[in-house]
Write an enzyme that holds these catalytic residues in place. Structure first.
Site, PDB file in Angstrom:
ATOM      1  N   GLU A  28     -50.785  91.506  34.331  1.00 39.35           N
ATOM      2  CA  GLU A  28     -52.147  91.170  34.746  1.00 39.35           C
ATOM      3  C   GLU A  28     -52.640  91.960  35.956  1.00 39.35           C
ATOM      4  O   GLU A  28     -53.706  91.656  36.505  1.00 39.35           O
ATOM      5  CB  GLU A  28     -52.235  89.666  35.055  1.00 39.35           C
ATOM      6  CG  GLU A  28     -51.959  88.760  33.873  1.00 39.35           C
ATOM      7  CD  GLU A  28     -50.480  88.516  33.619  1.00 39.35           C
ATOM      8  OE1 GLU A  28     -50.158  87.711  32.732  1.00 39.35           O
ATOM      9  OE2 GLU A  28     -49.632  89.125  34.308  1.00 39.35           O
ATOM     10  N   ASP A  29     -51.891  92.963  36.393  1.00 38.28           N
ATOM     11  CA  ASP A  29     -52.256  93.758  37.571  1.00 38.28           C
ATOM     12  C   ASP A  29     -53.512  94.571  37.281  1.00 38.28           C
ATOM     13  O   ASP A  29     -53.535  95.414  36.384  1.00 38.28           O
ATOM     14  CB  ASP A  29     -51.094  94.681  37.933  1.00 38.28           C
ATOM     15  CG  ASP A  29     -51.313  95.431  39.231  1.00 38.28           C
ATOM     16  OD1 ASP A  29     -52.415  95.340  39.818  1.00 38.28           O
ATOM     17  OD2 ASP A  29     -50.364  96.109  39.680  1.00 38.28           O
ATOM     18  N   GLN A  30     -54.570  94.340  38.062  1.00 39.00           N
ATOM     19  CA  GLN A  30     -55.823  95.070  37.854  1.00 39.00           C
ATOM     20  C   GLN A  30     -55.860  96.410  38.590  1.00 39.00           C
ATOM     21  O   GLN A  30     -56.676  97.277  38.265  1.00 39.00           O
ATOM     22  CB  GLN A  30     -57.013  94.218  38.310  1.00 39.00           C
ATOM     23  CG  GLN A  30     -57.194  92.943  37.511  1.00 39.00           C
ATOM     24  CD  GLN A  30     -58.512  92.268  37.830  1.00 39.00           C
ATOM     25  OE1 GLN A  30     -59.575  92.745  37.444  1.00 39.00           O
ATOM     26  NE2 GLN A  30     -58.451  91.152  38.552  1.00 39.00           N
ATOM     27  N   PHE A  31     -54.992  96.589  39.591  1.00 38.04           N
ATOM     28  CA  PHE A  31     -54.962  97.846  40.334  1.00 38.04           C
ATOM     29  C   PHE A  31     -54.071  98.889  39.652  1.00 38.04           C
ATOM     30  O   PHE A  31     -54.416 100.070  39.591  1.00 38.04           O
ATOM     31  CB  PHE A  31     -54.474  97.618  41.763  1.00 38.04           C
ATOM     32  CG  PHE A  31     -55.496  96.978  42.654  1.00 38.04           C
ATOM     33  CD1 PHE A  31     -56.696  97.611  42.928  1.00 38.04           C
ATOM     34  CD2 PHE A  31     -55.268  95.737  43.230  1.00 38.04           C
ATOM     35  CE1 PHE A  31     -57.652  97.027  43.742  1.00 38.04           C
ATOM     36  CE2 PHE A  31     -56.214  95.136  44.044  1.00 38.04           C
ATOM     37  CZ  PHE A  31     -57.410  95.783  44.304  1.00 38.04           C
ATOM     38  N   ILE A  76     -46.711  94.371  36.544  1.00 33.22           N
ATOM     39  CA  ILE A  76     -47.190  93.033  36.195  1.00 33.22           C
ATOM     40  C   ILE A  76     -48.308  93.178  35.176  1.00 33.22           C
ATOM     41  O   ILE A  76     -49.266  93.932  35.391  1.00 33.22           O
ATOM     42  CB  ILE A  76     -47.673  92.277  37.448  1.00 33.22           C
ATOM     43  CG1 ILE A  76     -46.479  91.991  38.370  1.00 33.22           C
ATOM     44  CG2 ILE A  76     -48.375  90.975  37.064  1.00 33.22           C
ATOM     45  CD1 ILE A  76     -46.838  91.323  39.679  1.00 33.22           C
TER      46      ILE A  76
END
Length: 328
Positions: A275-278, A273
């Site tokens: 926008e995935d910050q992890f 994704i």
């Protein structure tokens, strides 16, 4: 669409389990859920099983994350596949420091131990030695990769959702901070605490909340909506024991299989994704795609960021295209 909330979990007692460090425990509980129709080969082995591997704070019921693609006329048609989702090693209601009452005497475990725990369960309960596929979300993606690396002939495909081949960046840092918070609790007592470390657990859990969804998502929310999302993430957390959290953190943060990805034979679908910050695609999912032969990469947008894996309908056709060749 399946209704996970009303699906009853079951329990199995694993006779014996040997950890990578050679320690052995007996009579270990395994919590699990099944869906769909088992199909059998000529040797009476189930041939259409798909195992779902949950994230770090999840459990067997976390399969609800992908419920949008499960069901009639969906990529995972329950007339074609038999889904098994279990609470993996270290999770509440399966064998963990808290469930066994061993606390910090519970053996340290690895991602590979978690895989072996599931393999032993599949053999003992269902006599399954080959899987149609493995779907892993977040930390569950670590398990899917490890399974495909260590036992490359035991599955036809793997799907990795919002995951990577290592713990790094913000994911690593936040996990280390979480462990530090818990071990700093005045009642921690080297893991031999006599009462729940409730407030420290809450703080250790809440530090992840700002990173669970996208930055833009928070900017677009009213304060009331933000509290609703924070409450939603809070409710998804199933691990409420400090030792369970610390052990799980250690297993995840010691993980890096970059140099082993070349051993994967199974067809692989890697879903990230934007926008995935992890697990940012640029540093995790895209490099992983470059290192795994015969892999397909899909990246989509979701303001929900890391927890956007429950929006797989956005790429329904892509998943169907990947999985259709594995339907009997």
């Amino acid at each position: 669409m399946i209704d996970i909330n009303f699906q009853k979990t079951e329990q199995h007692i694993l006779k014996e389990f040997k950890f990578e460090n050679n320690k052995v425990l007996n009579d270990l509980p395994v919590e699990y859920i099944t869906f769909g129709t088992p199909l059998y080969d000529d040797n009476n082995h189930i041939k259409n099983a798909i195992v779902y591997c949950h994230g770090s704070s999840g459990y067997s019921g976390s399969v609800k994350r992908i419920k949008e693609i499960i069901g009639e006329n969906k990529p995972i048609d329950l007339s074609k596949f038999f889904i098994i989702s279990l609470s993996t090693l270290g999770s509440p209601n399966s064998a963990s420091p808290s469930t066994t009452k061993l606390q910090s005497d519970f053996p340290e475990y690895t991602i590979k131990d978690m895989v072996n725990f599931q393999r032993e369960f599949l053999k003992e309960k269902y006599n399954i030695t080959h899987l149609k596929g493995i779907i892993g979300n977040s930390m569950g993606g670590f398990e899917a990769l490890t399974w495909a690396i260590t036992y490359p002939d035991e599955m036809d495909f793997i799907i990795s959702l919002v995951s990577g081949y290592r713990s790094a960046g913000q994911s690593y840092a936040l996990t280390e901070i979480s462990t530090h918070i818990l071990k700093s609790d005045p009642d921690y007592n080297n893991g031999k605490y006599t009462k729940p470390l409730t407030r420290s657990l809450e703080i250790a859990d809440e530090i992840n909340y700002p990173f669970g969804v996208s930055v833009k998502s928070y900017l677009d929310l009213s304060k009331e909506e933000m509290h609703e999302q924070l409450d939603e993430m809070r409710k998804e957390t199933s691990i409420t024991d400090a030792n369970d959290v610390i052990y799980r953190n250690n297993a995840s943060n010691n993980y890096n299989v970059k140099n082993l990805l070349k051993f994967i034979k199974a067809k692989s679908l890697l879903i990230g994704i934007e926008e995935d910050q992890f697990f940012p695609p640029d540093t995790e999912v895209i490099p992983m795609h470059d290192l795994i032969e015969n892999s397909k990469l899909i990246i989509f947008n979701s303001k929900r960021g890391h927890i956007g894996s429950n929006e797989l309908t956005k790429i329904n056709e892509d998943i169907e295209e990947f999985i259709k060749e594995f339907k009997e």
